[in-house]
Design an enzyme around this catalytic site. Structure first.
Site, PDB file in Angstrom:
ATOM      1  N   HIS B  61       0.823  -1.205   0.000  1.00 58.81           N
ATOM      2  CA  HIS B  61       0.000   0.000   0.000  1.00 58.81           C
ATOM      3  C   HIS B  61       0.862   1.262   0.000  1.00 58.81           C
ATOM      4  CE1 HIS B  61      -3.887   1.985   0.937  1.00 58.81           C
ATOM      5  NE2 HIS B  61      -3.080   2.929   1.425  1.00 58.81           N
ATOM      6  N   HIS B 130     -10.329   1.158  -1.972  1.00 64.39           N
ATOM      7  CA  HIS B 130     -10.485   0.662  -0.610  1.00 64.39           C
ATOM      8  C   HIS B 130     -11.169  -0.702  -0.693  1.00 64.39           C
ATOM      9  CE1 HIS B 130     -10.656   2.237   3.739  1.00 64.39           C
ATOM     10  NE2 HIS B 130      -9.429   2.216   3.318  1.00 64.39           N
ATOM     11  N   ARG B 151      -8.919  13.291   2.565  1.00 64.51           N
ATOM     12  CA  ARG B 151      -7.728  13.742   3.311  1.00 64.51           C
ATOM     13  C   ARG B 151      -6.512  13.847   2.398  1.00 64.51           C
ATOM     14  NH1 ARG B 151      -9.638  10.206   6.946  1.00 64.51           N
ATOM     15  NH2 ARG B 151      -7.959   8.711   6.652  1.00 64.51           N
ATOM     16  N   GLN B 281     -12.911   0.155   9.856  1.00 62.28           N
ATOM     17  CA  GLN B 281     -13.520   1.034  10.867  1.00 62.28           C
ATOM     18  C   GLN B 281     -14.757   1.702  10.285  1.00 62.28           C
ATOM     19  OE1 GLN B 281     -10.438   3.856  12.222  1.00 62.28           O
ATOM     20  NE2 GLN B 281      -9.246   2.811  10.681  1.00 62.28           N
ATOM     21  N   ASP B 309      -1.762  13.632   5.453  1.00 60.45           N
ATOM     22  CA  ASP B 309      -2.858  12.938   6.129  1.00 60.45           C
ATOM     23  C   ASP B 309      -2.358  11.678   6.807  1.00 60.45           C
ATOM     24  OD1 ASP B 309      -2.461  11.701   3.512  1.00 60.45           O
ATOM     25  OD2 ASP B 309      -4.186  10.466   4.058  1.00 60.45           O
ATOM     26  N   GLU B 351      -4.582   3.158  12.493  1.00 61.85           N
ATOM     27  CA  GLU B 351      -5.086   3.938  11.359  1.00 61.85           C
ATOM     28  C   GLU B 351      -6.428   4.575  11.679  1.00 61.85           C
ATOM     29  OE1 GLU B 351      -4.749   1.366   7.974  1.00 61.85           O
ATOM     30  OE2 GLU B 351      -2.668   0.948   8.455  1.00 61.85           O
ATOM     31  N   SER B 352      -6.604   4.955  12.917  1.00 62.48           N
ATOM     32  CA  SER B 352      -7.828   5.668  13.284  1.00 62.48           C
ATOM     33  C   SER B 352      -8.015   6.817  12.298  1.00 62.48           C
ATOM     34  CB  SER B 352      -7.703   6.223  14.703  1.00 62.48           C
ATOM     35  OG  SER B 352      -7.789   5.173  15.619  1.00 62.48           O
ATOM     36  N   GLN B 353      -9.274   7.089  11.993  1.00 68.60           N
ATOM     37  CA  GLN B 353      -9.578   8.001  10.880  1.00 68.60           C
ATOM     38  C   GLN B 353      -9.524   9.475  11.280  1.00 68.60           C
ATOM     39  OE1 GLN B 353     -10.603   6.944   7.537  1.00 68.60           O
ATOM     40  NE2 GLN B 353      -9.494   5.208   8.359  1.00 68.60           N
ATOM     41  N   GLY B 584      -1.710   8.419  -9.382  1.00 65.82           N
ATOM     42  CA  GLY B 584      -2.276   7.080  -9.591  1.00 65.82           C
ATOM     43  C   GLY B 584      -2.132   6.240  -8.349  1.00 65.82           C
ATOM     44  N   SER B 587      -3.648  -1.535  -6.558  1.00 62.00           N
ATOM     45  CA  SER B 587      -4.097  -2.451  -5.510  1.00 62.00           C
ATOM     46  C   SER B 587      -3.974  -3.870  -6.047  1.00 62.00           C
ATOM     47  CB  SER B 587      -5.554  -2.127  -5.156  1.00 62.00           C
ATOM     48  OG  SER B 587      -6.142  -3.195  -4.454  1.00 62.00           O
TER      49      SER B 587
END
Lengths: 149, 794
Positions: B61, B130, B151, B281, B309, B351-353, B584, B587
C-alpha cells in the site's frame, strides 16, 4: 436506559415493505414486520429526564412515537431482532446524540449508542437468524440478539 | 515460551515467516531477511514498534513494490526487462509530454494541474481504492475510503478545498447463483453497504458526489472494487511545502484508538477466512469536516509549513513521510486516545480516521490553537522535527522506535517479478446471427446490469451541495439520462461569481476487454475517458489523467503480464492523446477462494479518471436530444469485433476480437468536434460505449423525450460490417451528435474530410426508427425502451 422510537403505523409502509422485500431476498418470506430505532443512553438521569430526551429530542412527534419500555410491537408470534454496533466500533450517530442529550439534559451522558430493532413474525428462529446474518448484521462490526416477543 | 522478538536476529527463515503471519505484517522472506540483516548490523534486537513501522512503510500500500519494481516480461521468445515498470511507462509519458500546466505530479498526495486563466488556482485530483476493507465491512470500508481520499486532497501541498467526490464500484452480479464461502457477503449486501457508506460520508461532509460508475462481473464476487476519488482547488502559492527543522509535530482531528490496526499490511495479502476485523472502521464525517475547516483557515494564515494525512500506517506513515529528511522525535504519551487500553506501538501504527499531521513553527502554535478551539477540533502536540534524520519514538521512558529514516524509506529490497503474456484464443470470424430481433436485443441490452440506469445509486448522493454541479450525473428532460461527464464550477472555493471557468471529470473502464487484450484495453479506456470529456465540451487538449490499477496476485506471471501490457498501453495512449498522468494508485492481491476452494481472481481492472478544463461552464452540453428536426451525426468508424462487449456477455457471439484503436485519427477527429461544440453547432453529444450504437441512440432519445428517424447508410464503417456489429459492437472512438439545424453547414465545414456522417434526424414522434440503406432494423417506442433501462438495482 434504552429509548425506542417507532414510525407511526400509518407512515411506516415504505420502510416495512422495503424490509420485507430484503428478507424475501434472503430467503425468508413474511407478510408483516415492524422496525424501530434504539438509543442506549448510559447516564444517571431521572425517568422524567429520559422521557424528555425521548419525546423532545429523539422523536418527530408528528410521524413517530417513543417508548421507554422497548419490545412492544403488537405483532403475534413475532421475534425481536436487536442490532447494535460493537462497543469497540465508532458510533457516529451515538456520538452526535450524546452531545445533543447534554444540551437538553444539562449533563453529558457517559455514552450513547445507536441501534435498530426489527419485529418479524415467523415460525423458525433458525431461518430468521440466517436471514438476519445475510442482510442485517455484519459480525465484524455488529452484535445482535434474537428473542421471542 | 520465549518471545521471538528477543532473538529476532537469529530466527530461521521458517520462524520469521511464522512470526510474520502471527503479527500480520505481510512481509516476504527477502524483506524479513533484510530487516534481520539491518538489526544484526546495529547489534541489537528490534522492538515490536520498529518491526510494525517497517512492515507498514514497506507494505504494498505504501511502497507500491509490484508496480515500481523490476519486471521480466516474456512474450513468445522475446524477453523485455524493466527496472521500474511504473517509471518506464506511466511516469515516462508524463515526463516526455512535460506539460507546463502540470504543477505537481507523482510527488504529493494528489496530482495538481493549473485551473482557470489567471494562474491563481490549481486543481488537485486523486483516486484511491479501498477494496479489501469493503469486502470485510462494506459500509465502514466505503466510508473510510471516501474519508481517506478527501484527506489526500486536504494533505496535498498546504491543503486543497475539496469540491467533488467520485465513486466507481465493481461487484459480482447481484443475481449470481455462485456458492459463497462462509465469511463472505453477497454482492447485493456489499453493494448496498458500499453505496450507503459513500452516501453517508460524502453527504455529511458536504462535498458533492457527482461522477462515477458501476460494473458487474463475477470476477468481483469475493473481491469488490471500490474506487473513490476527490478533486479540490488550491491556490498556486500554497502548493510547495517543506518541513523546517525545529517545527512541532501536531496531530489534529480524530483521536487514536485500537481500530484500524494493520490496514496497510492488510492490502499486501489475499483475503482469507480469518481476516482481521480490526483492519476496518466506521468513519466520522463530522470530525473530518472540522479538520477541513481548520486547515483552510490556518493555511490562508500561513500557520504551518507542511501537512499530510494519516492514512494507511497512521502516525508511522504520516510522520515518517513528513520527516523523511529531518527525522522526528515523538512522545506517544501525548497522543489523544479513544481508549487507554492500547499498546504504545499500536498508537504509532493505528489507522484511526480523520487525523492530519501538521509541521508547525513554534511561534505560530498559539494562533493555530485558537482556530482549533474555535472549530471544536481536537489536537495534540506529539513532538518535533529535529533535523538529524533519525526517527525516535518514545512512550514515557520506553523507546518504541529508533531507526534511521534512510533505512526506513530506502531499505526495502525489491526482486524481479516474472511476467508472461496470457494466451487468449481470438475468434475473429463473422459473428453468429442471433435468433432475436434487433429491437428485442436492444431491450434486453438496456436492462443488462452493465448498461441499465444507475439512478437508484446516484440519487442517494448529494450531487448539488456547494452549488457548483453544472452538468449533473443525471441529465435530460426528465433529469434521469446517463451523463458522460460531470462539469463542476468551483465557485465555492474560488468565491468568484464572475469567473465561469470550470472543469469536467469522467472515467474510462473496461475490464472485459482486458481479459482479451490488456494493451488495447488501456488504449480504449483512455479513449473513452477523453471522449466523455469531449461530450460535455471540455478542452481535451488539456486532459490530465489518473491511473488506478487493481489486479489479482502479482505472484502469477500472467497477472503481471497483463499489468505490463496495460502499463505500456497507458504510456502509448497518454502520448497519443497528449494527456499526462498526474497521479495514480494500485491495488494487488484481489483474489480469494470460494466455498469449494475455487480461486476467484479479479480481471485486470484499470480505471482511468480524467479531468479537463471547461473554459465557460455556460457552454457545456448534455447528452439528450434537444429539438425535433435537428440532424443526427455519427462520428467515427464502426469496426468489427465483439471482444469485451456487453453483447459478447449476453449472447454466444462467436467472436471476441477487439478492434485496434487508431489514436492519431481519433485525436484529429476529436479536435475538430471540440471546435464544433465550442462554436455552438452541436447541442448534444453522447459516446458510443457499452451496448454500442443502438444503446447510445436509445439513451439520447428517451432522455430527451424525442424519437429519431435513423438510416445508417452514411455511417462510417469497416467493409463488410454486419448490421448486428454496427448496432451492438463497441469499437472505440465513436460518438453520436445532435447538430443545430441552422448551423449544419458550419458544422460540416469544421468536420470536412473526417469520418462524420449524417444518420438521421430528431423526431417529435416518440419512437426510435432505425434502418440501414432503407432496410428496417427496428422500430421501438422510446418509453418502452426506457422502461427496460430504468431498473432498480438496489
Amino acid at each position: 436506559m434504552i429509548i425506542e422510537i417507532w414510525t407511526k403505523e400509518k407512515y411506516a409502509g415504505n420502510e416495512e415493505a422495503a424490509f420485507i422485500a430484503r428478507l424475501a431476498h434472503a430467503g425468508l418470506k413474511v407478510k408483516t414486520a415492524r422496525l424501530s430505532r434504539l438509543y442506549r443512553v448510559d447516564a444517571d438521569f431521572t425517568k422524567a429526564d429520559f422521557s424528555r430526551i425521548a419525546s423532545d429530542l429523539l422523536t418527530d412527534n408528528i410521524t413517530e412515537h417513543c417508548s421507554l419500555t422497548p419490545g412492544k410491537a403488537g405483532l403475534k408470534s413475532a421475534y425481536r431482532v436487536e442490532v447494535w454496533l460493537k462497543d469497540s466500533v465508532t458510533d457516529v450517530v451515538g456520538e452526535s446524540v450524546k452531545e445533543a442529550v447534554a444540551d437538553v439534559a444539562g449533563k453529558l451522558p457517559a455514552a450513547v449508542r445507536f441501534g435498530r430493532a426489527y419485529y418479524v413474525p415467523c415460525a423458525s428462529e433458525l431461518k430468521l437468524k440466517l436471514a438476519v446474518s445475510k442482510i442485517l448484521v455484519n459480525e465484524v462490526v455488529n452484535k445482535f440478539k434474537i428473542e421471542k416477543c | 515460551m520465549q518471545n521471538p522478538l528477543s532473538n529476532f536476529t537469529s530466527l530461521s527463515e521458517k520462524q520469521l515467516a511464522e512470526l510474520d503471519r502471527a503479527c500480520g505484517w505481510s512481509l516476504n522472506a527477502l524483506e524479513l531477511a533484510e530487516v534481520q540483516r539491518e538489526f544484526r548490523k546495529m547489534g541489537r534486537q528490534p522492538s515490536r514498534g520498529e518491526l510494525e513501522t517497517l512492515a507498514q512503510t514497506w507494505s504494498e500500500h505504501c511502497k507500491h513494490k509490484t508496480f515500481s519494481g523490476p519486471v521480466s516480461f516474456k512474450s513468445g521468445s522475446k524477453i523485455k526487462k524493466y527496472k521500474n515498470l511504473f517509471k518506464e511507462t506511466i511516469v515516462k509519458a508524463t515526463k516526455t509530454l512535460n506539460r507546463k500546466w502540470c504543477l505537481s505530479v507523482f510527488t504529493d498526495n494528489a496530482g495538481i494541474v493549473e485551473f482557470g486563466k489567471n494562474g491563481k488556482w490549481g486543481l488537485a485530483f486523486k483516486a484511491e481504492t479501498h477494496n479489501h476493507p469493503c469486502a470485510v465491512e462494506p459500509y465502514g470500508g466505503a466510508e473510510t475510503g471516501v474519508g481517506g481520499v478527501i484527506r489526500d486532497i486536504l494533505g496535498v501541498g498546504l491543503g486543497a478545498k475539496p469540491v467533488l467526490n467520485t465513486d466507481n464500484f465493481c461487484f459480482g452480479y447481484l443475481d449470481s447463483k455462485k456458492k459463497l464461502p462462509k465469511n463472505s457477503h453477497s454482492p447485493e449486501r456489499i453493494m448496498r453497504g458500499v453505496v450507503e457508506g459513500v452516501r453517508d460520508y460524502g453527504n455529511r461532509i458536504g462535498i458533492p458526489t457527482a461522477s462515477g460508475g458501476l460494473y458487474f462481473d463475477d470476477g468481483y464476487l469475493l473481491n469488490p472494487l471500490v474506487y473513490v476519488g476527490c478533486a479540490g482547488l488550491i491556490p498556486t502559492d500554497k502548493i510547495d511545502k517543506k518541513v523546517v527543522p525545529g517545527d512541532l509535530v501536531v496531530s489534529i482531528g480524530g483521536r487514536t484508538g485500537r481500530d484500524g490496526i494493520h490496514g496497510a499490511t492488510f492490502s499486501s495479502a489475499n483475503i482469507e477466512e480469518d481476516t482481521s476485523a480490526s483492519a476496518v472502521q466506521i468513519g466520522h464525517a463530522v470530525n473530518e469536516k472540522k479538520t477541513l475547516d481548520v486547515l483552510m483557515r490556518a493555511r490562508d494564515l500561513g500557520l504551518y509549513n507542511a501537512v499530510t494525512d494519516c492514512g494507511a500506517g497512521g502516525f508511522s506513515s504520516a510522520i515518517g513521510e513528513l520527516g523523511s529528511e529531518t527525522g522526528a522525535r515523538i512522545r506517544l504519551e501525548d497522543a489523544l486516545l479513544k481508549d487507554t487500553r492500547i499498546e504504545p506501538w499500536e498508537i504509532w501504527v493505528s489507522e484511526s480516521q480523520e487525523r492530519m499531521i501538521l509541521s508547525v513553527p513554534k511561534a505560530k502554535l498559539k494562533k493555530l490553537e485558537a482556530i482549533l478551539r474555535a472549530e471544536s477540533c481536537e489536537y495534540c502536540v506529539l513532538g518535533t522535527f529535529p533535523g538529524d534524520g533519525q526517527l525516535l519514538v518514545t512512550h514515557g521512558e520506553e523507546k518504541i522506535v529508533d531507526l534511521p529514516m534512510a533505512f526506513l524509506h530506502g531499505g526495502v529490497p525489491n526482486f524481479e517479478k516474472k511476467a508472461a503474456r496470457r494466451k487468449v484464443k481470438i475468434l475473429d470470424g463473422a459473428p453468429l446471427q442471433p435468433a432475436k430481433t434487433y429491437g428485442g436485443l436492444l431491450k434486453e441490452m438496456l436492462a443488462h446490469p452493465n448498461v441499465c440506469s444507475r439512478h437508484s445509486v446516484i440519487t442517494q448522493y448529494d450531487h448539488e451541495v456547494q452549488g457548483g454541479t453544472v452538468i449533473k450525473p443525471l441529465q435530460g428532460k426528465y433529469g434521469d439520462g446517463p451523463g458522460d461527464a460531470a462539469v463542476i464550477w468551483p465557485q465555492a472555493a474560488t468565491l468568484d461569481l464572475n469567473d465561469f471557468a470550470g472543469f469536467a471529470v469522467t472515467h474510462g473502464f473496461n475490464p472485459a476487454a482486458g481479459k482479451i487484450d490488456p494493451y488495447q484495453m488501456a488504449l480504449h479506456t483512455v479513449d473513452e475517458a477523453v471522449r466523455n470529456l469531449l461530450c460535455v465540451g471540455a478542452e481535451i487538449s488539456r486532459t490530465a489523467i489518473l491511473d488506478n490499477f487493481c489486479a489479482a496476485s502479482p505472484r502469477d506471471p500472467e497477472v503481471m503480464g497483463d499489468l505490463v501490457l496495460a502499463a505500456e498501453g497507458c504510456h502509448d495512449a497518454a502520448m497519443a492523446y497528449g494527456a499526462p498522468f498526474i497521479s495514480g494508485k494500485d491495488s494487488f492481491y484481489n483474489q480469494s477462494k470460494d466455498a469449494d476452494g475455487k480461486e476467484y481472481p479479479i480481471p485486470l481492472s484499470l480505471l482511468i479518471s480524467a479531468t479537463a478544463p471547461v473554459e465557460d461552464i455556460r457552454k457545456a452540453i448534455t447528452m439528450n436530444f434537444k429539438e425535433a428536426g435537428n440532424p443526427v451525426y455519427l462520428a467515427g468508424v464502426s469496426r468489427r469485433g465483439f471482444g469485451g462487449s456487453v453483447y459478447g456477455d449476453m449472447m454466444v457471439a462467436g467472436n471476441n476480437y477487439i478492434a485496434p484503436l487508431d489514436m492519431k485519427a481519433a485525436v484529429k477527429m476529436y479536435t475538430a468536434l471540440l471546435k464544433a461544440i465550442k462554436t455552438g453547432c452541436v447541442c448534444a453529444a453522447h459516446d458510443v460505449s457499452q451496448g454500442g450504437l443502438a444503446v447510445t441512440l436509445a439513451e439520447m432519445a428517451f432522455s430527451g423525450g424525442f424519437g429519431a428517424e435513423i438510416d445508417l447508410s452514411a455511417a462510417g464503417r469497416e467493409k463488410g460490417l454486419s448490421a448486428l456489429e454496427l448496432l451492438f459492437g463497441e469499437s472505440p472512438s465513436r460518438l453520436v451528435l445532435e447538430v443545430v439545424k441552422d448551423r449544419e453547414a458550419e458544422f460540416l465545414k469544421l468536420v470536412k474530410g473526417l469520418p462524420v456522417g449524417e444518420i438521421g434526424y430528431v423526431n417529435e414522434e416518440p419512437s426510435l426508427d432505425v434502418n440501414d440503406s432503407g432496410a428496417p432494423l427496428f422500430r421501438e417506442d422510446i418509453f418502452a425502451l426506457k422502461k427496460c433501462w430504468k431498473r432498480e438495482l438496489i
